[in-house]
Design an enzyme around this catalytic site. Structure first.
Site, short mmCIF file in Angstrom:
data_model
loop_
_atom_site.label_atom_id
_atom_site.label_comp_id
_atom_site.label_asym_id
_atom_site.label_seq_id
_atom_site.Cartn_x
_atom_site.Cartn_y
_atom_site.Cartn_z
N SER A 91 49.02 38.39 47.30
CA SER A 91 48.13 39.04 46.34
C SER A 91 46.81 38.28 46.22
O SER A 91 45.73 38.86 46.29
CB SER A 91 48.81 39.13 44.98
OG SER A 91 49.95 39.94 45.04
N GLU A 92 46.89 36.99 45.97
CA GLU A 92 45.70 36.13 45.96
C GLU A 92 46.03 34.77 46.55
O GLU A 92 47.16 34.30 46.41
CB GLU A 92 45.15 35.93 44.54
CG GLU A 92 44.35 37.08 43.98
CD GLU A 92 45.22 38.08 43.27
OE1 GLU A 92 44.74 39.20 43.00
OE2 GLU A 92 46.39 37.74 43.00
N THR A 93 45.04 34.17 47.17
CA THR A 93 45.11 32.78 47.59
C THR A 93 44.04 32.02 46.81
O THR A 93 42.89 32.44 46.75
CB THR A 93 44.86 32.63 49.10
OG1 THR A 93 45.87 33.35 49.82
CG2 THR A 93 44.91 31.17 49.52
N HIS A 112 47.58 34.57 37.76
CA HIS A 112 48.74 33.88 38.32
C HIS A 112 48.36 32.93 39.43
O HIS A 112 49.05 31.93 39.67
CB HIS A 112 49.83 34.88 38.75
CG HIS A 112 49.52 35.73 39.93
ND1 HIS A 112 48.73 36.85 39.87
CD2 HIS A 112 49.94 35.64 41.21
CE1 HIS A 112 48.66 37.41 41.07
NE2 HIS A 112 49.38 36.70 41.89
#
Length: 271
Positions: free
Chosen positions: A16-18, A50
């Site tokens: 989802s995100e880094t 998150h």
């Protein structure tokens, strides 16, 4: 850092995100300063909860930051975001509140309720209210409709916002779903549930979205008649993985609390 390189790494990770952090000089002995940027597999985003929680957890658990000192993350678009580790292991994030604008005066720039209902796989009239925050659309549905959602990513991607956050009150009408949410939050009580869809950012559905709770907490504080300065709420993000976010409002900020677990450690070889 090199944004093009970061984007390539995020695309390769395909999560989802880094999050990317860089140590900064700090004169304040009570805190440790790092720069922080977030990338989905397709683009850089201005705020991510998150991934911020995960970054703080990684710095503390690897000894790159002291667990006894606050971490201050400096970001490009969202100011300074502070993180502290509680004695119970919950990580508290200090984020800007983003009360959604539910005014009829902005409705022409928002999708119609029935357009959203269709994109969510629901019958017309299922969406009871629509608003927007800094980045995202917020819409509320009844618990029964929430449990029946079958979102269409291609239709959701037509809306010109980072993401669509769908929310409902309480734990829902489905016995298994209610049990899952209550067990995750115990001994706390769930005030609201949510799901977050961001196909325009390369995410069909985000497992847990801290930044969406900057919208959700002030919205539900108002809906539930709680004091916007000091209200405490508990949200459950009802993705397949699921996650609990504790929220406390005050002075235009939202204190978000969550847990983190290390699942993988490794290195990246840059040729």
């Amino acid at each position: 850092g090199d944004a093009k390189w970061m984007q390539k790494v995020a695309a390769e990770n395909n999560l989802s995100e880094t999050a990317f952090v860089e140590l900064l000089h700090s004169k304040d002995e009570s805190s440790q300063r790092f720069s922080l940027r977030w990338f989905t597999p397709t683009c850089e985003v201005d705020l991510c909860g998150h991934a911020t929680l995960g970054a703080a957890h990684a710095l503390w658990s690897t000894g790159r930051a002291s667990k006894r000192r606050r971490i201050d993350f400096e970001t490009k678009a969202s100011g300074v975001l502070s993180c502290e580790l509680s004695e119970t292991g919950w990580i508290q994030l200090d984020f800007p509140a983003d009360p959604p604008n539910m005014s009829d005066t902005i409705k022409p720039s928002l999708p119609h309720e029935d357009e959203l209902s269709k994109a969510l796989g629901l019958q017309p009239g299922s969406v009871r209210s629509v608003g927007r925050g800094r980045f995202d659309i917020l819409c509320e549905v009844e618990p029964r409709e929430f449990d029946a959602m079958k979102p269409d990513s291609s239709k959701l991607a037509e809306f010109a916002y980072r993401g669509v956050c769908v929310t409902t009150a309480g734990c829902g009408s489905d016995a298994w779903e209610a049990k899952r949410a209550n067990q995750a939050a115990a001994p706390a009580k769930i005030d609201f549930r949510s799901r977050f869809f961001a196909p325009r950012a390369g995410l069909a559905e985000d497992p847990v979205t801290g930044s969406a709770h900057c919208l959700l907490a002030p919205y539900w504080a108002l809906r539930l008649g709680k004091d916007p300065n000091g209200a405490e709420l508990v949200g459950f993000q009802a993705s397949a993985r699921g996650g609990v976010v504790k929220c406390r409002l005050g002075n235009g900020r939202v204190m978000l609390s969550g847990l983190a677990t290390t699942t993988l450690e490794g290195g990246i070889y840059c040729g």
